[in-house]
Design an enzyme around this catalytic site. Structure first.
Site, PDB file in Angstrom:
ATOM      1  N   ARG A  52       0.955  -1.069   0.089  1.00  0.00           N
ATOM      2  CA  ARG A  52       0.090  -0.002   0.117  1.00  0.00           C
ATOM      3  C   ARG A  52       0.887   1.318   0.042  1.00  0.00           C
ATOM      4  O   ARG A  52       2.129   1.199   0.076  1.00  0.00           O
ATOM      5  CB  ARG A  52      -0.961   0.056   1.151  1.00  0.00           C
ATOM      6  CG  ARG A  52      -0.240  -0.434   2.587  1.00  0.00           C
ATOM      7  CD  ARG A  52      -0.718   0.211   3.604  1.00  0.00           C
ATOM      8  NE  ARG A  52      -0.808   1.633   3.681  1.00  0.00           N
ATOM      9  CZ  ARG A  52       0.535   2.367   4.292  1.00  0.00           C
ATOM     10  NH1 ARG A  52       1.399   1.716   4.396  1.00  0.00           N
ATOM     11  NH2 ARG A  52       0.269   3.606   4.238  1.00  0.00           N
ATOM     12  N   GLY A  53       0.168   2.544   0.019  1.00  0.00           N
ATOM     13  CA  GLY A  53       0.914   3.723  -0.010  1.00  0.00           C
ATOM     14  C   GLY A  53       1.299   3.998  -1.437  1.00  0.00           C
ATOM     15  O   GLY A  53       1.740   3.219  -2.375  1.00  0.00           O
ATOM     16  N   GLN A 200      -3.253   2.717   9.945  1.00  0.00           N
ATOM     17  CA  GLN A 200      -1.735   2.410   9.398  1.00  0.00           C
ATOM     18  C   GLN A 200      -0.863   3.302  10.356  1.00  0.00           C
ATOM     19  O   GLN A 200       0.413   3.055  10.322  1.00  0.00           O
ATOM     20  CB  GLN A 200      -2.040   3.213   7.967  1.00  0.00           C
ATOM     21  CG  GLN A 200      -2.556   2.422   7.048  1.00  0.00           C
ATOM     22  CD  GLN A 200      -4.150   2.669   6.752  1.00  0.00           C
ATOM     23  OE1 GLN A 200      -4.671   2.968   7.775  1.00  0.00           O
ATOM     24  NE2 GLN A 200      -4.470   2.332   5.557  1.00  0.00           N
ATOM     25  N   ASP A 241      -1.700  10.744  -2.122  1.00  0.00           N
ATOM     26  CA  ASP A 241      -2.239   9.878  -3.233  1.00  0.00           C
ATOM     27  C   ASP A 241      -2.289  10.248  -4.487  1.00  0.00           C
ATOM     28  O   ASP A 241      -2.172   9.593  -5.409  1.00  0.00           O
ATOM     29  CB  ASP A 241      -3.336   8.801  -2.497  1.00  0.00           C
ATOM     30  CG  ASP A 241      -2.948   8.156  -1.474  1.00  0.00           C
ATOM     31  OD1 ASP A 241      -2.859   8.606  -0.489  1.00  0.00           O
ATOM     32  OD2 ASP A 241      -2.559   6.913  -1.807  1.00  0.00           O
ATOM     33  N   ASN A 251      -5.478  12.576   0.025  1.00  0.00           N
ATOM     34  CA  ASN A 251      -4.608  11.590   1.063  1.00  0.00           C
ATOM     35  C   ASN A 251      -5.477  10.955   2.061  1.00  0.00           C
ATOM     36  O   ASN A 251      -6.774  11.121   2.024  1.00  0.00           O
ATOM     37  CB  ASN A 251      -3.616  12.383   1.782  1.00  0.00           C
ATOM     38  CG  ASN A 251      -2.538  11.619   2.344  1.00  0.00           C
ATOM     39  OD1 ASN A 251      -1.838  10.702   1.770  1.00  0.00           O
ATOM     40  ND2 ASN A 251      -2.567  11.874   3.823  1.00  0.00           N
ATOM     41  N   LYS A 252      -4.993   9.980   2.778  1.00  0.00           N
ATOM     42  CA  LYS A 252      -5.783   9.165   3.788  1.00  0.00           C
ATOM     43  C   LYS A 252      -6.755  10.090   4.492  1.00  0.00           C
ATOM     44  O   LYS A 252      -6.535  11.125   4.953  1.00  0.00           O
ATOM     45  CB  LYS A 252      -4.833   8.429   4.652  1.00  0.00           C
ATOM     46  CG  LYS A 252      -5.497   7.866   5.764  1.00  0.00           C
ATOM     47  CD  LYS A 252      -6.299   6.709   5.221  1.00  0.00           C
ATOM     48  CE  LYS A 252      -5.547   5.704   4.320  1.00  0.00           C
ATOM     49  NZ  LYS A 252      -6.648   4.826   3.424  1.00  0.00           N
TER      50      LYS A 252
HETATM   51  C1  LIG Z   1       3.714   8.250   0.616  1.00  0.00           C
HETATM   52  S1  LIG Z   1       2.493   7.507   1.047  1.00  0.00           S
HETATM   53  C2  LIG Z   1       1.245   8.592   0.636  1.00  0.00           C
HETATM   54  C3  LIG Z   1      -0.230   8.181   0.665  1.00  0.00           C
HETATM   55  O1  LIG Z   1      -0.267   6.802   0.007  1.00  0.00           O
HETATM   56  C4  LIG Z   1      -0.732   7.553   2.366  1.00  0.00           C
HETATM   57  O2  LIG Z   1      -0.567   8.893   3.220  1.00  0.00           O
HETATM   58  C5  LIG Z   1      -1.740   6.922   2.088  1.00  0.00           C
HETATM   59  O3  LIG Z   1      -3.000   7.646   2.102  1.00  0.00           O
HETATM   60  C6  LIG Z   1      -1.855   5.713   1.944  1.00  0.00           C
HETATM   61  O4  LIG Z   1      -3.123   4.813   2.018  1.00  0.00           O
HETATM   62  P1  LIG Z   1      -3.418   3.379   2.009  1.00  0.00           P
HETATM   63  O5  LIG Z   1      -4.801   3.049   1.976  1.00  0.00           O
HETATM   64  O6  LIG Z   1      -2.759   2.795   3.158  1.00  0.00           O
HETATM   65  O7  LIG Z   1      -2.697   2.990   0.804  1.00  0.00           O
END
Ligand SMILES: CSC[C@@H](O)[C@@H](O)C(=O)COP(=O)(O)O
Length: 368
Positions: A52-53, A200, A241, A251-252
Site C-alpha cells: 500500500r501507499g 496505518q 495519493d 490523502n488518507k
Molecule cells: C507516501 S504514502 C502517501 C499516501 O499513500 C498515504 O498517506 C496514504 O494515504 C496511504 O493510504 P493506504 O490506503 O494505506 O494505501
C-alpha cells in the site's frame, strides 16, 4: 537504530520469478513475507493493503506488469486490471504504464517474449531506484523547509497514515522528513495519528518510528484538536495519493480535518510527495476518484480486512458505514507541497507543472 523494513522485492527462485512483499496487514505483530506468483495474487494484495501507499503501489504495479509478462498472462489485460485495483493513488497506473510502455517498445523493436519481460522488469527496477532517490531529495528539502518555517528547531510534527519505508524504495515521503529531522537531533516529538479505520498510523508508522528510535506518541485521530489547542503541534507533515493540477491533495481520510485545524491554529500544513503523485490530467479535487471501502472495516475493530482473522464487532450487525479511504484537501489549506524537484508554495510561486517538467517524461496516463 533498526534498519528500515524492505517492503517489496523481486525474486527469481528456480520455480520462476515472484514478487515478495512484507505483508503489511500483519504488522506490527508479525513480520511475514507474502509471495505473489501471479497477477491475481498481487491484485488481492493491493486491494487488501498487504502492499500500500502511493509510491510503493507504483513500484508494485510496474513489477506486476513484468510478472504478468513472464508468467504468460495477457499483458494488456493485466495492465488494465492492475491499474484499476485501487483508484485513487495515481502512482499505481503510472507504474503500470511505464512498464507497459517498455514492454511494448521492446516487442516492437523485435525482442521475443524473454526480452520483452526483461525490458518491463528493467523499467520496474528503474522506477524503484528513482523512488528511493526521490525520497532522499524530499527528505532534504522538507527538512530545509522546516528549518526556514520553524527557526527555533526542536520540531513537534504531527503525521497521519503511514508514509515511511513501507511505502517506498527509500525512506518514504513525510516520514522521511521526520527521519531527517531526527538524525540531526531536531525532532522533539512525532505525533502519530492512529488513522482509523485500518490503523496505518498505529500499526505501521509507530512500528517504523520505534525502529528508527524516534521520540513518538500515538493519539486517536479525534484527539488531534486538543493537541493543537494546547499548542503542541509545530507542523503537520503528510503524504499524498494524488495531487490534482490545481494543487488539491487526496490523502488518507482524516487529512482534510487536520488541514482545517492547522489553518485555524496557524500551523504549517506540509504535503510531501514525489512528482509521480502529481496528476496534471486531473483538473481539481472534485475530479479525483475517492476509493470507497467495505463497511466491515468500520463496524469491526481492528478493521475486518479481507484475508485477516475476523475483527471484533463494534456496531450492531447490519450497520451501514461511510468509509471513504481518502479525502481531499483544497490547495488554499496547503502551506507547501514538497517534491523531489522543489517546493510549491504561495512563497516560491513555482507551479506544479514546472516541477513535473523537471522529471523525465512520464508514460501512460501521466502528463509529466
Ligand atoms: C507516501 S504514502 C502517501 C499516501 O499513500 C498515504 O498517506 C496514504 O494515504 C496511504 O493510504 P493506504 O490506503 O494505506 O494505501
Amino acid at each position: 537504530m533498526g534498519s528500515a523494513p524492505v517492503a517489496l522485492r523481486w525474486d527469481e527462485p528456480p520455480e520462476g520469478p515472484v514478487i515478495v512483499l512484507l505483508d503489511q496487514r500483519r504488522l506490527p505483530a508479525e513480520e511475514v513475507e507474502l509471495v505473489c506468483t501471479d497477477v491475481p495474487a498481487l491484485i488481492d494484495a493491493i486491494r487488501t493493503l498487504a502492499v500500500r501507499g502511493a509510491p510503493l503501489l507504483g513500484v508494485a504495479g510496474a513489477y506486476g506488469l513484468a510478472l504478468a509478462a513472464v508468467r504468460g498472462f495477457d499483458v494488456e489485460e493485466a495492465a488494465e486490471m492492475l491499474s484499476a485495483a485501487r483508484p485513487t493513488a495515481v502512482n499505481l497506473a503510472y507504474g503500470v504504464g511505464r512498464a507497459l510502455t517498455a514492454y511494448r517498445a521492446s516487442l516492437a523493436g523485435g525482442a521475443g517474449p524473454e526480452g520483452a519481460w526483461r525490458a518491463a522488469l528493467a523499467e520496474a527496477r528503474a522506477l524503484h531506484r528513482e523512488d528511493a532517490q526521490a525520497s532522499a531529495r524530499m527528505a532534504e528539502q522538507g527538512l530545509e523547509l522546516l528549518k526556514e518555517l520553524l527557526p527555533g528547531g526542536g520540531f513537534r510534527l504531527l503525521t497521519h497514515c503511514n508514509t515511511g519505508a513501507l511505502v517506498s524504495g527509500g525512506e518514504g515521503t513525510a516520514l522521511a522528513v521526520a527521519g531527517a529531522a531526527h538524525r540531526i537531533g531536531e525532532l522533539r516529538r512525532l505525533w502519530v495519528d492512529e488513522t482509523r479505520p485500518l490503523l496505518q498510523g498505529a500499526r505501521l508508522t509507530a512500528y517504523e518510528a520505534a525502529r528508527a528510535g524516534m521520540p513518538y506518541t500515538l493519539l486517536t485521530d479525534n484527539a488531534a484538536g486538543s493537541l493543537f489547542s494546547a499548542g503542541e503541534v509545530d507542523a503537520v507533515v503528510i503524504g499524498a495519493d494524488r495531487i490534482a493540477a490545481d494543487g488539491s491533495v487526496a490523502n488518507k481520510v482524516g487529512s482534510y480535518p487536520l488541514a482545517v485545524l492547522a489553518r485555524y491554529h496557524h500551523v504549517p500544513f506540509l504535503v510531501v510527495a514525489p512528482t509521480t503523485t502529481v496528476d496534471l490530467t486531473t483538473a481539481d479535487g472534485g475530479a479525483i476518484e475517492v476509493e470507497q471501502r467495505p463497511a466491515l472495516e468500520v463496524t469491526e475493530f481492528p478493521g475486518g480486512m479481507p484475508g485477516e482473522v475476523p475483527g471484533r464487532a463494534v456496531a450492531p450487525l447490519g450497520t451501514q458505514a461511510y468509509n471513504p479511504a481518502f479525502d481531499i484537501t483544497p490547495p488554499e489549506l496547503v502551506t507547501a507541497i514538497v517534491t523531489e524537484n522543489g517546493i510549491v508554495s504561495p512563497v516560491t510561486k513555482t507551479g506544479l507543472a514546472e516541477l513535473c517538467a523537471r522529471s523525465r517524461s512520464g508514460n501512460g496516463m501521466m502528463s509529466i
